[in-house]
Design a protein around this motif. Structure first.
Motif, PDB file in Angstrom:
ATOM      1  N   ASP A 178      55.120  15.018 -20.938  1.00  0.00           N
ATOM      2  CA  ASP A 178      54.247  13.866 -20.968  1.00  0.00           C
ATOM      3  C   ASP A 178      54.107  13.386 -22.426  1.00  0.00           C
ATOM      4  O   ASP A 178      53.685  14.150 -23.278  1.00  0.00           O
ATOM      5  N   VAL A 181      51.094  14.270 -24.359  1.00  0.00           N
ATOM      6  CA  VAL A 181      50.935  15.621 -24.909  1.00  0.00           C
ATOM      7  C   VAL A 181      51.408  15.629 -26.370  1.00  0.00           C
ATOM      8  O   VAL A 181      50.809  16.277 -27.223  1.00  0.00           O
ATOM      9  N   ALA A 185      49.177  16.340 -29.775  1.00  0.00           N
ATOM     10  CA  ALA A 185      49.518  17.228 -30.897  1.00  0.00           C
ATOM     11  C   ALA A 185      49.312  16.505 -32.224  1.00  0.00           C
ATOM     12  O   ALA A 185      48.735  17.053 -33.162  1.00  0.00           O
ATOM     13  N   GLN A 194      55.890  19.750 -36.918  1.00  0.00           N
ATOM     14  CA  GLN A 194      55.070  20.739 -36.201  1.00  0.00           C
ATOM     15  C   GLN A 194      54.974  20.392 -34.717  1.00  0.00           C
ATOM     16  O   GLN A 194      55.014  21.276 -33.863  1.00  0.00           O
ATOM     17  N   ARG A 198      56.107  23.141 -32.156  1.00  0.00           N
ATOM     18  CA  ARG A 198      55.029  23.771 -31.392  1.00  0.00           C
ATOM     19  C   ARG A 198      54.944  23.280 -29.955  1.00  0.00           C
ATOM     20  O   ARG A 198      54.365  23.944 -29.101  1.00  0.00           O
ATOM     21  N   VAL A 199      55.436  22.073 -29.707  1.00  0.00           N
ATOM     22  CA  VAL A 199      55.243  21.489 -28.377  1.00  0.00           C
ATOM     23  C   VAL A 199      56.576  21.145 -27.706  1.00  0.00           C
ATOM     24  O   VAL A 199      56.890  21.654 -26.635  1.00  0.00           O
ATOM     25  N   PRO A 202      59.127  24.437 -27.333  1.00  0.00           N
ATOM     26  CA  PRO A 202      58.758  25.393 -26.275  1.00  0.00           C
ATOM     27  C   PRO A 202      58.816  24.791 -24.878  1.00  0.00           C
ATOM     28  O   PRO A 202      59.237  25.474 -23.936  1.00  0.00           O
ATOM     29  N   LEU A 203      58.446  23.522 -24.744  1.00  0.00           N
ATOM     30  CA  LEU A 203      58.469  22.920 -23.409  1.00  0.00           C
ATOM     31  C   LEU A 203      59.890  22.638 -22.938  1.00  0.00           C
ATOM     32  O   LEU A 203      60.128  22.478 -21.745  1.00  0.00           O
ATOM     33  N   GLU A 279      58.494  32.422 -19.260  1.00  0.00           N
ATOM     34  CA  GLU A 279      57.059  32.634 -19.466  1.00  0.00           C
ATOM     35  C   GLU A 279      56.806  33.280 -20.818  1.00  0.00           C
ATOM     36  O   GLU A 279      55.946  32.848 -21.574  1.00  0.00           O
ATOM     37  N   LEU A 282      57.308  31.044 -23.754  1.00  0.00           N
ATOM     38  CA  LEU A 282      56.192  30.127 -23.958  1.00  0.00           C
ATOM     39  C   LEU A 282      55.032  30.845 -24.615  1.00  0.00           C
ATOM     40  O   LEU A 282      54.356  30.297 -25.466  1.00  0.00           O
ATOM     41  N   GLU A 283      54.796  32.092 -24.226  1.00  0.00           N
ATOM     42  CA  GLU A 283      53.719  32.857 -24.857  1.00  0.00           C
ATOM     43  C   GLU A 283      53.952  32.958 -26.351  1.00  0.00           C
ATOM     44  O   GLU A 283      53.039  32.760 -27.154  1.00  0.00           O
ATOM     45  N   ALA A 286      53.429  29.692 -28.292  1.00  0.00           N
ATOM     46  CA  ALA A 286      52.058  29.203 -28.398  1.00  0.00           C
ATOM     47  C   ALA A 286      51.367  29.743 -29.637  1.00  0.00           C
ATOM     48  O   ALA A 286      50.366  29.211 -30.076  1.00  0.00           O
ATOM     49  N   ARG A 287      51.912  30.808 -30.215  1.00  0.00           N
ATOM     50  CA  ARG A 287      51.214  31.411 -31.355  1.00  0.00           C
ATOM     51  C   ARG A 287      51.372  30.620 -32.642  1.00  0.00           C
ATOM     52  O   ARG A 287      52.206  29.777 -32.759  1.00  0.00           O
TER      53      ARG A 287
END
Lengths: 287, 382
Positions: A178, A181, A185, A194, A198-199, A202-203, A279, A282-283, A286-287
């Protein structure tokens, strides 16, 4: 009656596909598994003897080709990610209303047969062909420079031939993001870089993951690129298997090598999925 | 007092507290797009000043330019003309990540790959706030929005209301100097929406941050706002507090968009003292406060709110606006009865009668009734 029919419907829908796979995949696989454990020769016939030697000898003789195949598969897959990601990104975010046009253009060369495309690369890359001919006459590269029959030619061919299967899943993942999103950010003080790291990245990883699965396996087991572009010193395990089946008619060795490759690919994929399961990816991201 | 220039290209309203620098200022802002080869003017010249700590709403129908205006405040759109100022500083060319304001997006725009905690901590991490402080502030804000214990949930595992609160926390945790909210309650059902309205107002009071709220829901804007800018077709039609907007709509558009209102038109017959008498049809008279602008013979558009009108079978006495008509519709609304009364000239008037005493209704369909209201409840539109 109608309840019975409703409960049967899923099975009826699955039936044609299941039948197809049973006849053209399961049976040949079982036959090959059996062949790989037989001994004998094509003149006197084969007998099932639990003969493990086809595996031991096959791997002993051809481990160079097996390793080369895996290396070529990995390198060509990495090249495809590097080339394909920006393309998928551009179409997904900058394609506007013409996204489907760009996707069609991307797939256009792939309406031509795989072998034909590879042969046209052979013409293009040949020692005095379209690419090297002018460069040599201009003196930009030495006369004895060649691309064909090098590992670079094979890896290049592999990367080219499977590229759409890398780009399409990455495009699907990127296209689903989207745009708001990304704005969120930025609104939360992320710079463009970034926001990407960061977005977006990962997506998009599930798409990269799918793309790798769809290109690494066929690239590693390919034999067309190596035989058309690679000459004699860059043969892959696919060439060996093809040769054993069709030329030497050593069916047990050919089958054993096929299963060895299959086992290696399966182990590789599971290790990859374990290390980079979406999964978990993505974890981490997210850090 | 606020100054209003309804319908003009630049409806300017000074911030309520004069002397202070406004938190947010749009100065003659225009936004044009090119769409299919045509220039579309989404915002046609908007000027407004939003005071520090104010709950300010941009209200209007879809396509009125309210969201575009907000996106220019956030920095997602560059104005074609005009200046955006935050606390007096020109930020027209400052990118969104360098503006000290945060936004709550329409569909929340939560990061789907992050859990609640990481979503909320995102802004603080980008600002390089020390870990210990991030931990404390995220914990605090999750308490404010009542999401303690859900830190590890992913957005898709949460209800719409919960996601909404994550979006709010994710913005508020940064302690921005202003918070922009783009129809944040639009996706929620009525009960939850009403609860969140009160909740938002409470949070705004607690944190004391300027809220700019974009909505097309007039009741939402009236409930929560200190001031409202009603927008239509790229312009601000009226900028005032909710009571003023409701009681004294500046234009036909505002009267029609905010609540239910009856629009009537008549000719001034005579002016008696401070009251103008308008003729509507035979036997009808409408009284309007005369403020010097009205002269005999002038045509006046006016509006009357349905709840100000009394419905009766007999002719009421007194200096009232008086109109006779036939009831064409009676609707039982629970807290009130709604009547639609057809006048002789074909106009229709809606009347709300509060259901205060019992459930009997004053008139049935087809009855001839008298409608009356006080002169000051007629509001002349200019």
């Amino acid at each position: 009656m109608s309840r019975l029919r409703a409960s049967l419907t899923p099975y009826l829908l699955l039936f044609p596909g299941t039948l197809w796979l049973a006849i053209f995949f399961v049976i040949p696989t079982v036959v090959m598994l059996s062949l790989s454990l037989q001994s004998g020769d094509v003149v006197n016939g084969y007998a099932f003897t639990f003969n493990w030697h086809s595996y031991v000898d096959g791997i002993g003789t051809y481990h160079d080709q097996i390793i080369r195949s895996l290396v070529y598969g990995v390198i060509s897959t990495v090249i495809q990610i590097v080339i394909g990601f920006p393309v998928a990104y551009w179409i997904a975010f900058k394609g506007g209303t013409r996204k489907s046009v760009y996707l069609f253009l991307l797939l256009l060369p792939f309406l031509v047969s795989f072998v034909l495309r590879t042969i046209s690369w052979q013409f293009f890359l040949s020692d005095n062909g379209m690419l090297l001919g002018p460069l040599k006459s201009l003196g930009l590269v030495p006369e004895d420079f060649h691309i064909l029959a090098t590992s670079a030619a094979v890896i290049g061919g592999l990367a080219y031939n499977f590229l759409p299967f890398m780009i399409l899943p990455m495009y699907v993942a990127l296209e689903r993001i989207d745009p708001r999103v990304l704005e969120a950010a930025q609104d939360l003080y992320a710079s463009k870089v970034q926001t990407f790291l960061r977005v977006v990245l990962p997506l998009s990883l599930p798409g990269v993951f799918a793309g790798v699965l769809m290109t690494f396996v066929p690239a590693t087991s390919d034999y067309v690129n190596a035989s058309v572009l690679g000459g004699t010193s860059n043969t892959m395990i696919g060439n060996v298997i093809q040769n054993q089946f069709l030329v030497n008619q050593d069916y047990p060795t050919a089958s054993a090598l096929s299963f060895t490759l299959m086992a290696l690919l399966l182990v590789g994929i599971f290790a990859y999925a374990k290390a980079l399961g979406t999964e978990d990816v993505l974890e981490v991201a997210a850090r | 007092m606020t100054e209003i220039q309804a319908g003009s290209g630049a409806a300017v309203a000074a911030a309520p507290v004069s002397g202070d620098v406004p938190a947010i200022e749009l100065d003659h802002v225009v936004k044009e797009y090119v769409s299919h080869g045509e220039v579309v003017r989404a915002v046609k010249g908007v000027s407004l000043a939003i005071a520090e700590g104010e709950f300010f709403s941009l209200l209007g129908p879809s396509g009125c330019g309210k969201t575009t205006s907000m996106r220019m405040i956030a920095g997602f759109e560059d104005p074609t003309q005009g200046v955006v100022r935050l606390h007096g500083e020109d930020v027209t060319n400052v990118p969104p990540n360098k503006r000290d304001i945060n936004m709550v997006f329409q569909s929340y725009a939560l990061f789907p790959h992050m859990n609640v905690w990481d979503n909320v901590a995102f802004g603080l991490k980008r600002k390089k706030v020390p870990d210990a402080e991030i931990k404390r502030r995220v914990g605090e804000i999750l308490e404010v929005v009542d999401l303690v214990g859900r830190e590890k949930r992913r957005p898709k595992e949460m209800s719409g209301g919960q996601q909404q609160r994550v979006a709010l926390a994710r913005a508020l945790v940064n302690r921005p100097r202003a918070l922009l909210l783009d129809e944040p309650l639009g996706a929620l059902d009525l009960k939850l929406r009403q609860a969140m309205q009160i909740e938002l107002k409470r949070i705004q009071r607690e944190v004391g941050i300027t809220f700019v709220y974009v909505t097309h829901d007039q009741s939402e804007a009236l409930t929560m706002s200190d001031r409202i800018a009603v927008m239509n077709d790229g312009l601000v039609e009226q900028l005032a507090d909710p009571r003023e907007i409701y009681e004294r709509p500046a234009s036909k558009f505002v009267a029609g968009f905010i609540g239910t209102s009856n629009l009537l038109s008549g000719t001034v017959q005579q002016i008696t003292g401070d009251t103008a008498v308008l003729a509507l049809g035979a036997g009808d008279r409408i009284l309007v406060p005369a403020d010097g602008a009205l002269a005999a013979g002038a045509t006046v558009d006016l509006t009357v709110r349905p709840e100000k009108i009394k419905i009766a079978k007999g002719r009421p006495e007194g200096d009232l606006s008086l109109v006779r008509g036939t009831v064409s519709e009676v609707v039982y609304l629970g807290t009130s009865n709604s009547y639609v009364v057809a006048l002789g000239d074909g106009a229709e008037i809606t009347v709300f009668e509060q259901n205060a005493h019992d459930s009997t209704i004053t008139a049935e369909r087809g009855d001839t009734v008298w409608l009356s209201w006080q002169p000051w409840h007629s509001y002349a539109l200019r």
